[in-house]
Design a protein around this motif. Structure first.
Motif, PDB file in Angstrom:
ATOM      1  N   THR A 199      25.255 -87.704  -5.280  1.00 32.13           N
ATOM      2  CA  THR A 199      26.239 -87.796  -4.171  1.00 32.13           C
ATOM      3  C   THR A 199      25.890 -86.943  -2.999  1.00 32.13           C
ATOM      4  O   THR A 199      26.167 -86.877  -1.744  1.00 32.13           O
ATOM      5  CB  THR A 199      27.890 -87.480  -4.412  1.00 32.13           C
ATOM      6  N   GLY A 203      24.259 -89.149  -0.837  1.00 30.24           N
ATOM      7  CA  GLY A 203      25.727 -89.769  -0.601  1.00 30.24           C
ATOM      8  C   GLY A 203      25.676 -90.299   0.891  1.00 30.24           C
ATOM      9  O   GLY A 203      26.482 -91.335   0.809  1.00 30.24           O
ATOM     10  N   GLY A 206      24.981 -94.588   1.404  1.00 26.06           N
ATOM     11  CA  GLY A 206      25.477 -95.560   0.412  1.00 26.06           C
ATOM     12  C   GLY A 206      25.082 -96.984   0.955  1.00 26.06           C
ATOM     13  O   GLY A 206      24.575 -97.811   0.284  1.00 26.06           O
ATOM     14  N   TRP A 248      29.239 -95.064  -6.379  1.00 19.93           N
ATOM     15  CA  TRP A 248      29.081 -94.064  -5.449  1.00 19.93           C
ATOM     16  C   TRP A 248      28.382 -94.574  -4.287  1.00 19.93           C
ATOM     17  O   TRP A 248      28.808 -94.005  -3.043  1.00 19.93           O
ATOM     18  CB  TRP A 248      27.836 -93.307  -6.262  1.00 19.93           C
ATOM     19  N   TYR A 251      31.458 -96.005  -2.096  1.00 21.50           N
ATOM     20  CA  TYR A 251      32.539 -94.856  -1.750  1.00 21.50           C
ATOM     21  C   TYR A 251      33.798 -95.348  -2.614  1.00 21.50           C
ATOM     22  O   TYR A 251      34.872 -94.925  -2.005  1.00 21.50           O
ATOM     23  CB  TYR A 251      32.611 -94.612  -0.284  1.00 21.50           C
ATOM     24  N   GLU A 252      33.578 -96.094  -3.290  1.00 21.33           N
ATOM     25  CA  GLU A 252      34.783 -96.282  -4.541  1.00 21.33           C
ATOM     26  C   GLU A 252      34.886 -95.138  -5.486  1.00 21.33           C
ATOM     27  O   GLU A 252      34.029 -95.029  -6.244  1.00 21.33           O
ATOM     28  CB  GLU A 252      34.684 -97.721  -4.985  1.00 21.33           C
ATOM     29  N   PHE A 306      33.819 -87.777  -4.610  1.00 20.77           N
ATOM     30  CA  PHE A 306      33.395 -89.167  -4.954  1.00 20.77           C
ATOM     31  C   PHE A 306      33.851 -89.701  -6.292  1.00 20.77           C
ATOM     32  O   PHE A 306      33.944 -90.841  -6.402  1.00 20.77           O
ATOM     33  CB  PHE A 306      31.682 -88.870  -5.175  1.00 20.77           C
ATOM     34  N   ASN A 337      29.433 -88.948   4.242  1.00 21.06           N
ATOM     35  CA  ASN A 337      29.986 -90.217   4.643  1.00 21.06           C
ATOM     36  C   ASN A 337      31.206 -90.626   3.677  1.00 21.06           C
ATOM     37  O   ASN A 337      31.626 -91.760   3.258  1.00 21.06           O
ATOM     38  CB  ASN A 337      28.985 -91.252   4.419  1.00 21.06           C
ATOM     39  N   VAL A 338      31.870 -89.549   3.075  1.00 17.20           N
ATOM     40  CA  VAL A 338      32.962 -89.504   2.316  1.00 17.20           C
ATOM     41  C   VAL A 338      34.065 -90.530   2.626  1.00 17.20           C
ATOM     42  O   VAL A 338      34.245 -90.323   3.869  1.00 17.20           O
ATOM     43  CB  VAL A 338      33.617 -88.233   1.694  1.00 17.20           C
ATOM     44  N   GLN A 339      34.711 -91.418   2.086  1.00 12.93           N
ATOM     45  CA  GLN A 339      35.536 -92.422   2.762  1.00 12.93           C
ATOM     46  C   GLN A 339      36.708 -92.959   1.794  1.00 12.93           C
ATOM     47  O   GLN A 339      36.376 -92.780   0.576  1.00 12.93           O
ATOM     48  CB  GLN A 339      35.061 -93.471   3.542  1.00 12.93           C
ATOM     49  N   ARG A 341      39.665 -92.347   0.522  1.00 15.80           N
ATOM     50  CA  ARG A 341      40.291 -91.552  -0.021  1.00 15.80           C
ATOM     51  C   ARG A 341      41.713 -91.132   0.283  1.00 15.80           C
ATOM     52  O   ARG A 341      41.958 -91.326   1.525  1.00 15.80           O
ATOM     53  CB  ARG A 341      39.615 -90.111  -0.380  1.00 15.80           C
TER      54      ARG A 341
END
Ligand code: FEO
Length: 404
Positions: A199, A203, A206, A248, A251-252, A306, A337-339, A341
């Protein structure tokens, strides 16, 4: 003294473990070390697959010499030119000057940038999908740009089914004698470090990982070993590993759960974070963890985010802004790019309470598909007994949003 492990009777791991490096890429702590994996094939021809970081060069050269057992080195395949793998290449070339170097055009450009001296007549430039014979083995190549450098590629040995996957499927944590995934308790001892590696290092990319997983589908049934450049060699249970990668890379979240991250100057915001954690647990919410953003390296927080479905950000206000370490965590999440959530916010301030609005704005405007819960807990300096109802409301709202 050599330290090697056989992957097959003709393929040997000749890498090395590094417990002395404290920060990988000079940024990520690696308290359990890291391995640099290099492999050598000893068929009709001898082929080296990638080298190791400079620190591990001497061990790798000793290993190589032992496995070659007096034979010359015919080929070196360089899947990835980042220095944690290619730094020792020049030493290998000097010792085995007859070896031909197999790489792609972008890779050789990087080699030039890093100052490698490679004779033109020793270069074999491959394109995606090429199949070349190296003695009794056939190699083919799949490019995987941005996983995690633009030149990265993987090599599949069509003869023995070994996929040399570069950084893909790699992990932090030294091997320390182990080599294969089925020699360890992966869930207990490796998953967290695998996730933290993936990640934080890859990360951001993705969509590129998903593309390479799709590209690899037609050859999946030919793969018998996944040989990454860090961490374990996989020889079974590929579905499990691919499922983790799919989570990962898309981003699920892997799990329903709540990560509470707080930024607290004097313990008052921390108290609110702890009070919320207690309320959530009282409500039967499982998988709740609390972290102090000031004392937890951000790479661990990124891996947590993540992993879990829900995030609570609790921050004091500082210079009319978000507490700097919390802001830095937000910037890291954005960069990686965390998404997708769900986030709840707790804000604190003594004369101007600004952190909540600013965190919500950041999540809404600078990140993708982050759902911010309407309930927000606002604290003026310290949580008051009279705010218990608000706290209950926030905990219930989080629990409700975890249904489904
Ligand atoms: Fe392990 Fe991208 O280098």
């Amino acid at each position: 003294m050599h330290v090697v492990r056989e992957v097959t009777d003709q393929l040997t791991w000749i890498g090395a473990n590094d417990h002395r490096l404290t920060l990988f890429e000079n940024i990520h702590p690696i308290p359990e070390g890291v391995s640099y994996n290099s492999y050598v094939l000893t068929g009709e021809k001898t082929v080296l697959f990638d080298t190791v970081d400079w620190d591990a060069c001497r061990q790798m050269l000793e290993n190589l010499e032992y496995v070659l057992d007096g034979r010359d080195l015919d080929y070196i395949v360089v899947n990835h030119w980042e220095p944690d793998h290619a730094a020792s290449l020049q030493e290998v070339i000097t010792k085995y000057p007859n070896a031909q170097i197999i790489g792609n055009t972008k890779g050789f450009q990087l080699a030039e940038q890093f100052g490698f001296q490679i004779d033109e007549d020793k270069k074999i430039v491959v394109n995606e999908g090429d199949v070349i014979d190296v003695g009794d083995h056939k190699l083919t190549f799949l490019f995987m740009p941005m996983v995690h450098w633009p030149e990265a590629m993987v090599t599949l040995d069509l003869t023995n089914g070994a996929l040399f996957s570069a950084d893909a499927f790699g992990s932090f944590k030294a091997l320390d004698g182990k080599l294969f995934n089925d020699e360890v308790n992966y869930d207990r001892d490796w998953l967290d470090e695998n996730r933290r590696y993936l990640t934080n290092i890859v990360g951001k990319y993705g969509p590129h990982i998903r593309k390479i997983l799709k590209k690899a589908e037609p050859v999946l049934d030919q793969i018998k070993f996944i040989c990454p450049l860090h961490g374990l060699v996989w020889r079974n249970d590929f579905g499990y590993l691919l499922d983790k990668y799919n989570h990962w890379a898309s981003y699920e979240p892997e799990e329903k759960g709540v990560t509470i991250v707080y930024a607290s100057m004097y313990g008052n915001t921390e108290q609110a974070a702890q009070a919320l954690a207690a309320k959530l647990c009282e409500l039967g919410v499982e998988n709740v963890d609390v972290f102090d953003v000031s004392n937890t390296h951000v790479s661990y927080l990124i891996a947590e985010v993540f992993k879990k479905s829900h995030l609570v950000l609790a921050s004091c206000t500082y210079n009319l802004g978000i507490f700097p370490v919390m802001l830095s965590f937000l910037e890291d999440m954005k960069a990686l790019n965390v998404q997708n959530r769900t986030v709840a916010v707790i804000e604190n301030g003594s004369w101007a309470i600004r952190s909540g609005d600013l965190i919500s704005e950041f999540l809404d405007e600078q990140m993708k598909t982050m759902t911010v819960l309407n309930d927000r807990l606002t604290i003026a300096s310290r949580l008051k007994d009279g705010q218990e109802e608000e706290l209950d409301g926030l905990a219930l709202s989080i629990k409700e949003s975890m249904r489904g």
